[in-house]
Design an enzyme around this catalytic site. Structure first.
Site, PDB file in Angstrom:
ATOM      1  N   CYS A 114      63.712  17.147  36.846  1.00  0.00           N
ATOM      2  CA  CYS A 114      64.965  16.654  36.465  1.00  0.00           C
ATOM      3  C   CYS A 114      65.510  15.330  36.969  1.00  0.00           C
ATOM      4  O   CYS A 114      66.221  14.665  36.368  1.00  0.00           O
ATOM      5  CB  CYS A 114      65.940  17.621  36.548  1.00  0.00           C
ATOM      6  SG  CYS A 114      65.708  19.130  35.730  1.00  0.00           S
ATOM      7  N   HIS A 250      72.940  13.555  35.815  1.00  0.00           N
ATOM      8  CA  HIS A 250      72.129  14.470  35.063  1.00  0.00           C
ATOM      9  C   HIS A 250      72.647  15.491  34.416  1.00  0.00           C
ATOM     10  O   HIS A 250      73.756  16.126  35.075  1.00  0.00           O
ATOM     11  CB  HIS A 250      71.124  14.737  35.946  1.00  0.00           C
ATOM     12  CG  HIS A 250      70.247  16.164  35.728  1.00  0.00           C
ATOM     13  ND1 HIS A 250      69.532  15.884  34.390  1.00  0.00           N
ATOM     14  CD2 HIS A 250      69.744  17.205  35.983  1.00  0.00           C
ATOM     15  CE1 HIS A 250      68.883  17.070  34.029  1.00  0.00           C
ATOM     16  NE2 HIS A 250      69.119  18.021  35.171  1.00  0.00           N
ATOM     17  N   ASN A 280      70.233  20.973  29.154  1.00  0.00           N
ATOM     18  CA  ASN A 280      69.445  20.388  30.208  1.00  0.00           C
ATOM     19  C   ASN A 280      68.161  19.846  29.577  1.00  0.00           C
ATOM     20  O   ASN A 280      67.176  20.488  29.370  1.00  0.00           O
ATOM     21  CB  ASN A 280      69.612  21.364  31.253  1.00  0.00           C
ATOM     22  CG  ASN A 280      68.668  20.716  32.592  1.00  0.00           C
ATOM     23  OD1 ASN A 280      68.124  19.407  32.460  1.00  0.00           O
ATOM     24  ND2 ASN A 280      68.783  21.440  33.427  1.00  0.00           N
TER      25      ASN A 280
HETATM   26  O1  UT7 Z   1      68.502  20.492  36.167  1.00  0.00           O
HETATM   27  C1  UT7 Z   1      67.580  20.953  37.224  1.00  0.00           C
HETATM   28  C2  UT7 Z   1      68.494  21.619  38.029  1.00  0.00           C
HETATM   29  N1  UT7 Z   1      69.107  22.854  37.521  1.00  0.00           N
HETATM   30  C3  UT7 Z   1      70.345  23.060  37.749  1.00  0.00           C
HETATM   31  O2  UT7 Z   1      71.072  22.374  38.163  1.00  0.00           O
HETATM   32  C4  UT7 Z   1      71.006  24.432  37.310  1.00  0.00           C
HETATM   33  C5  UT7 Z   1      71.904  24.906  38.461  1.00  0.00           C
HETATM   34  N2  UT7 Z   1      72.597  26.315  38.351  1.00  0.00           N
HETATM   35  C6  UT7 Z   1      73.442  26.532  37.286  1.00  0.00           C
HETATM   36  O3  UT7 Z   1      73.711  25.662  36.375  1.00  0.00           O
HETATM   37  C7  UT7 Z   1      74.111  27.987  37.420  1.00  0.00           C
HETATM   38  O4  UT7 Z   1      73.640  28.446  38.641  1.00  0.00           O
HETATM   39  C8  UT7 Z   1      73.723  28.607  36.135  1.00  0.00           C
HETATM   40  C9  UT7 Z   1      74.320  28.283  34.940  1.00  0.00           C
HETATM   41  C10 UT7 Z   1      72.267  28.820  35.967  1.00  0.00           C
HETATM   42  C11 UT7 Z   1      74.329  30.009  36.575  1.00  0.00           C
HETATM   43  O5  UT7 Z   1      75.541  30.172  36.712  1.00  0.00           O
HETATM   44  P1  UT7 Z   1      76.064  31.156  37.992  1.00  0.00           P
HETATM   45  O6  UT7 Z   1      77.628  30.880  38.004  1.00  0.00           O
HETATM   46  O7  UT7 Z   1      75.283  30.411  39.185  1.00  0.00           O
HETATM   47  O8  UT7 Z   1      75.682  32.520  37.656  1.00  0.00           O
HETATM   48  P2  UT7 Z   1      74.603  33.322  38.398  1.00  0.00           P
HETATM   49  O9  UT7 Z   1      73.431  32.711  38.509  1.00  0.00           O
HETATM   50  O10 UT7 Z   1      75.119  33.795  39.989  1.00  0.00           O
HETATM   51  O11 UT7 Z   1      74.643  34.752  37.535  1.00  0.00           O
HETATM   52  C12 UT7 Z   1      76.045  35.418  37.367  1.00  0.00           C
HETATM   53  C13 UT7 Z   1      75.809  36.670  36.660  1.00  0.00           C
HETATM   54  C14 UT7 Z   1      74.666  37.472  36.918  1.00  0.00           C
HETATM   55  O12 UT7 Z   1      74.828  38.706  36.691  1.00  0.00           O
HETATM   56  P3  UT7 Z   1      75.233  39.716  37.941  1.00  0.00           P
HETATM   57  O13 UT7 Z   1      74.173  39.710  39.135  1.00  0.00           O
HETATM   58  O14 UT7 Z   1      76.469  38.993  38.691  1.00  0.00           O
HETATM   59  O15 UT7 Z   1      75.716  41.064  37.333  1.00  0.00           O
HETATM   60  C15 UT7 Z   1      73.522  37.065  35.953  1.00  0.00           C
HETATM   61  O16 UT7 Z   1      72.474  38.109  35.848  1.00  0.00           O
HETATM   62  O17 UT7 Z   1      75.512  36.075  35.109  1.00  0.00           O
HETATM   63  C16 UT7 Z   1      74.388  36.802  34.808  1.00  0.00           C
HETATM   64  N3  UT7 Z   1      73.724  36.018  33.747  1.00  0.00           N
HETATM   65  C17 UT7 Z   1      74.006  35.938  32.400  1.00  0.00           C
HETATM   66  N4  UT7 Z   1      74.885  36.523  31.784  1.00  0.00           N
HETATM   67  C18 UT7 Z   1      75.021  36.431  30.441  1.00  0.00           C
HETATM   68  C19 UT7 Z   1      72.710  34.860  33.971  1.00  0.00           C
HETATM   69  N5  UT7 Z   1      72.554  34.473  32.931  1.00  0.00           N
HETATM   70  C20 UT7 Z   1      73.210  34.847  31.785  1.00  0.00           C
HETATM   71  C21 UT7 Z   1      73.243  34.786  30.282  1.00  0.00           C
HETATM   72  N6  UT7 Z   1      74.068  35.493  29.855  1.00  0.00           N
HETATM   73  N7  UT7 Z   1      72.395  33.850  29.822  1.00  0.00           N
END
Ligand code: UT7
Length: 323
Positions: A114, A250, A280
């Site tokens: 990225c 980005h 992304n």
């Molecule tokens: O470009 C390269 C670099 N990449 C990035 O910059 C990505 C960086 N990370 C992010 O953008 C965020 O961390 C995400 C959008 C990927 C996730 O957001 P988050 O607020 O960090 O959520 P999380 O990973 O802590 O997950 C929260 C909850 C989890 O459930 P539990 O464990 O709390 O029950 C996940 O299983 O959300 C759940 N979850 C979803 N729920 C519904 C994860 N993906 C989904 C989904 N729909 N698509």
């Protein structure tokens, strides 16, 4: 007097197929609401089955050349940032070179996931400042849809396909921060963080693999590292965050974009945001945002821009430039 790499053309290309968040509700335990609120993404483009990264890149390159009023033979080098090249080799850049009908110059790919476009820009700038090329086509192009695990809701809803390109040209400047062109670059990587974001396959492991990400861990690194690298690049150019007309970040997650802008003390009305429409697109996201930002009338000649990106590696960096 000092030489500068000045942007003289910009363009982009997005595949025709637009996929709204609701489409994922049919196959995954997810919702439009979750994707919007957690990432800011509303839709993304996916390449057609027979469309490859070099196809997207060629369209973007042609748009940038047209914007610059230049022909392919006016270009000395192509630097293409991608992690999703058509073939293991040759580089996607040489395929674009052939498609443009260019038989002069040289072309190669840069792979920093990225952060790829920031690395490509910095390398293109070095080619220009060292006298190895006068005009360089810098492209970011990706088909991340090809490395998604469609059963993994935590990654497959976040990425999209696309391409963007800039034409950089050597021009004389005064050697001050008032010059147009690239003023400073800052590149970083730390391979200890490999497991946070990687593809579990590749040539040497005999598979294509799928993208794996510990999203919340990457998130933790992002705001801190992005605001720092932007500040380092600006300071190197003798500037501060207050001088910035546009952050062109980005486009991974609106919350990372907002968090970084806030940490830098730059209001959101000075940030180019396209994540809602593109998702992304990895190395393509910054040139796409530059092109869209220009078309929207946001980015104007003379504006001070800082671009910043972080991705797999971890690799991250920033470029300060005057448009
Ligand atoms: O470009 C390269 C670099 N990449 C990035 O910059 C990505 C960086 N990370 C992010 O953008 C965020 O961390 C995400 C959008 C990927 C996730 O957001 P988050 O607020 O960090 O959520 P999380 O990973 O802590 O997950 C929260 C909850 C989890 O459930 P539990 O464990 O709390 O029950 C996940 O299983 O959300 C759940 N979850 C979803 N729920 C519904 C994860 N993906 C989904 C989904 N729909 N698509």
């Amino acid at each position: 007097m000092a030489g500068r790499s000045v942007v003289v053309g910009v363009g982009h290309y997005l595949p025709e197929r637009v996929v709204p968040n609701a489409e994922f509700e049919k196959t995954l335990e997810t919702s439009d609401e979750w994707i919007r609120t957690r990432s800011g993404i509303e839709r993304r483009h996916f390449a057609a089955e027979d469309e490859t990264t070099s196809d997207l890149a060629t369209h973007a390159a042609q748009a940038a050349l047209k914007d610059a009023g230049l022909e392919p033979e006016d270009i000395d080098a192509i630097v293409l940032a991608t992690s999703t090249a058509d073939l293991t080799f040759p580089s996607a850049a040489t395929m674009v070179q052939a498609r443009l009908g260019m038989t002069n110059g040289f072309a190669f790919d840069v792979q920093a996931v990225c952060a790829g476009f920031v690395f490509a820009l910095s390398n293109a700038n070095a080619l220009i400042l060292s006298g190895q090329a006068k005009r360089v086509l810098v492209i970011g192009a990706e088909t991340f849809s090809r490395i998604m695990d469609w059963t993994d809701r935590s990654t497959c809803v976040l990425f999209g396909d696309g391409a963007g390109a800039l034409v950089l040209e050597w021009q004389e400047g005064q050697g001050t921060s008032e010059d147009r062109g690239i003023l400073a670059t800052d590149l970083n990587s730390d391979g200890r963080y490999k497991d946070l974001l990687y593809v579990d396959g590749g040539v040497s492991t005999q598979s294509t693999g799928h993208l794996r990400m510990q999203g919340n861990q990457v998130f933790r690194h992002a705001v801190e590292k992005l605001s720092k690298t932007a500040e380092v690049a600006l300071n190197q150019a003798g500037l501060t965050n207050d001088d910035v007309d546009w952050i062109v970040p980005h486009q991974a997650n609106i919350r990372i974009i907002q968090g970084t802008a806030k940490k830098m003390g730059v209001p959101m009305d000075r940030v180019v945001v396209t994540v809602q429409d593109h998702g992304n697109t990895s190395a393509a996201s910054i040139p796409l945002a530059l092109s869209v930002g220009k078309n929207r009338g946001q980015i104007k000649p003379g504006d001070l821009i800082v671009t910043e990106a972080i991705g797999g590696g971890l690799a991250w960096g920033a470029v300060a430039l005057r448009w």
